[in-house]
Design a protein around this motif. Structure first.
Motif, PDB file in Angstrom:
ATOM      1  N   ASP A 213      32.061   8.285  -9.746  1.00 22.32           N
ATOM      2  CA  ASP A 213      30.737   8.762  -9.356  1.00 22.32           C
ATOM      3  C   ASP A 213      30.606   9.209  -7.905  1.00 22.32           C
ATOM      4  OD1 ASP A 213      30.161   7.918 -11.939  1.00 22.32           O
ATOM      5  OD2 ASP A 213      29.206   6.062 -11.292  1.00 22.32           O
ATOM      6  N   THR A 214      31.664   9.019  -7.107  1.00 24.63           N
ATOM      7  CA  THR A 214      31.594   9.360  -5.682  1.00 24.63           C
ATOM      8  C   THR A 214      32.920   9.957  -5.222  1.00 24.63           C
ATOM      9  OG1 THR A 214      32.526   7.330  -4.692  1.00 24.63           O
ATOM     10  CG2 THR A 214      30.203   7.251  -5.365  1.00 24.63           C
ATOM     11  N   TRP A 215      32.931  10.421  -4.015  1.00 23.15           N
ATOM     12  CA  TRP A 215      34.197  10.850  -3.400  1.00 23.15           C
ATOM     13  C   TRP A 215      34.706   9.787  -2.429  1.00 23.15           C
ATOM     14  CZ3 TRP A 215      29.925  14.277  -2.627  1.00 23.15           C
ATOM     15  CH2 TRP A 215      29.230  14.085  -1.445  1.00 23.15           C
ATOM     16  N   VAL A 216      34.133   8.569  -2.480  1.00 26.54           N
ATOM     17  CA  VAL A 216      34.589   7.475  -1.618  1.00 26.54           C
ATOM     18  C   VAL A 216      36.065   7.198  -1.859  1.00 26.54           C
ATOM     19  CG1 VAL A 216      34.354   4.987  -1.193  1.00 26.54           C
ATOM     20  CG2 VAL A 216      32.317   6.449  -1.300  1.00 26.54           C
ATOM     21  N   SER A 217      36.464   7.186  -3.119  1.00 29.00           N
ATOM     22  CA  SER A 217      37.877   7.046  -3.462  1.00 29.00           C
ATOM     23  C   SER A 217      38.429   8.412  -3.828  1.00 29.00           C
ATOM     24  CB  SER A 217      38.045   6.109  -4.664  1.00 29.00           C
ATOM     25  OG  SER A 217      39.361   6.223  -5.170  1.00 29.00           O
ATOM     26  N   PHE A 218      39.630   8.684  -3.414  1.00 34.52           N
ATOM     27  CA  PHE A 218      40.255   9.967  -3.750  1.00 34.52           C
ATOM     28  C   PHE A 218      41.048   9.903  -5.049  1.00 34.52           C
ATOM     29  CE2 PHE A 218      40.394  12.812   0.261  1.00 34.52           C
ATOM     30  CZ  PHE A 218      39.022  12.696   0.400  1.00 34.52           C
ATOM     31  N   GLU A 219      40.975   8.789  -5.764  1.00 33.61           N
ATOM     32  CA  GLU A 219      41.569   8.744  -7.094  1.00 33.61           C
ATOM     33  C   GLU A 219      40.645   9.511  -8.043  1.00 33.61           C
ATOM     34  OE1 GLU A 219      43.915   5.256  -8.379  1.00 33.61           O
ATOM     35  OE2 GLU A 219      42.764   4.187  -6.842  1.00 33.61           O
ATOM     36  N   HIS A 220      41.222  10.102  -9.080  1.00 36.19           N
ATOM     37  CA  HIS A 220      40.416  10.839 -10.061  1.00 36.19           C
ATOM     38  C   HIS A 220      40.135  10.017 -11.309  1.00 36.19           C
ATOM     39  CE1 HIS A 220      40.119  14.734  -8.099  1.00 36.19           C
ATOM     40  NE2 HIS A 220      41.354  14.537  -7.666  1.00 36.19           N
ATOM     41  N   CYS A 221      41.026   9.093 -11.647  1.00 37.21           N
ATOM     42  CA  CYS A 221      40.861   8.240 -12.821  1.00 37.21           C
ATOM     43  C   CYS A 221      40.890   6.784 -12.361  1.00 37.21           C
ATOM     44  CB  CYS A 221      41.986   8.473 -13.827  1.00 37.21           C
ATOM     45  SG  CYS A 221      42.030  10.139 -14.483  1.00 37.21           S
ATOM     46  N   PRO A 222      39.912   5.995 -12.766  1.00 38.35           N
ATOM     47  CA  PRO A 222      39.920   4.588 -12.356  1.00 38.35           C
ATOM     48  C   PRO A 222      41.137   3.860 -12.911  1.00 38.35           C
ATOM     49  CG  PRO A 222      37.822   5.177 -13.397  1.00 38.35           C
ATOM     50  CD  PRO A 222      38.757   6.334 -13.605  1.00 38.35           C
TER      51      PRO A 222
END
Length: 163
Positions: free
Chosen positions: A26-35
């Motif tokens: 839901d955010t760009w806080v993490s740069f991962e695309h898939c949890p």
């Protein structure tokens, strides 16, 4: 709100993955695309918990958030530097838990011969900037348009604190 802080275990992985997932999706806080799933988070807890430290904060028996240290870079001269991160369940934001997690994590890192810690903050993120500056971090630079997420280029600001 009082939070108990303790080292994370493999058994905490599912809850840590649950807390982290919205930051990824839901955010760009993490740069991962898939949890990452619980198995991957368990692997990270073991790896970083052993090398640097991974802590969880519990409020009334529920994990409210976590913090960890990880290698800053792979070259040998960076061995005394670490990246740090905090992720909180949104229901527990702005309750002082992030501060408590860092207050517990920094002595662990120092005992493990870490001299400098770095926080990469995807911008904008006023809450994270405020926490890190309150914890003694100072800004050291910005990577401009370093990541593509959620349909746009994202900058990452870097903050540093010497332990």
């Amino acid at each position: 709100m009082s939070a108990g802080i303790r080292p994370a275990t493999r058994g905490d992985a599912a809850r840590c993955a649950e807390i982290y997932a919205p930051y990824v999706t839901d955010t760009w806080v993490s740069f991962e695309h898939c949890p990452p799933d619980a198995a991957e988070v368990a692997r990270r807890i073991e790896q970083y918990g052993t090398s640097h430290g991974w802590l969880v904060a519990e409020v009334e028996g529920k994990i409210a958030g976590y913090a960890y240290g990880s290698p800053h870079r792979t070259r040998e001269a960076y061995a005394t530097s670490a990246d740090v991160a905090i992720y909180l369940d949104a229901a527990f934001a702005r309750a002082g838990i992030g501060r408590r997690l860092y207050e517990a994590l920094f002595p662990i890192l120092k005992k493990r011969n870490i001299h400098a810690v770095f926080a990469g903050i995807a911008l904008p993120n006023d809450a994270s900037i405020g926490l890190h500056q309150a914890m003694g971090f100072t800004p050291v630079g910005i990577y401009r348009e370093v990541g593509w997420k959620m349909g746009g280029w994202r900058d990452v600001g870097w903050w540093q604190r010497l332990l």
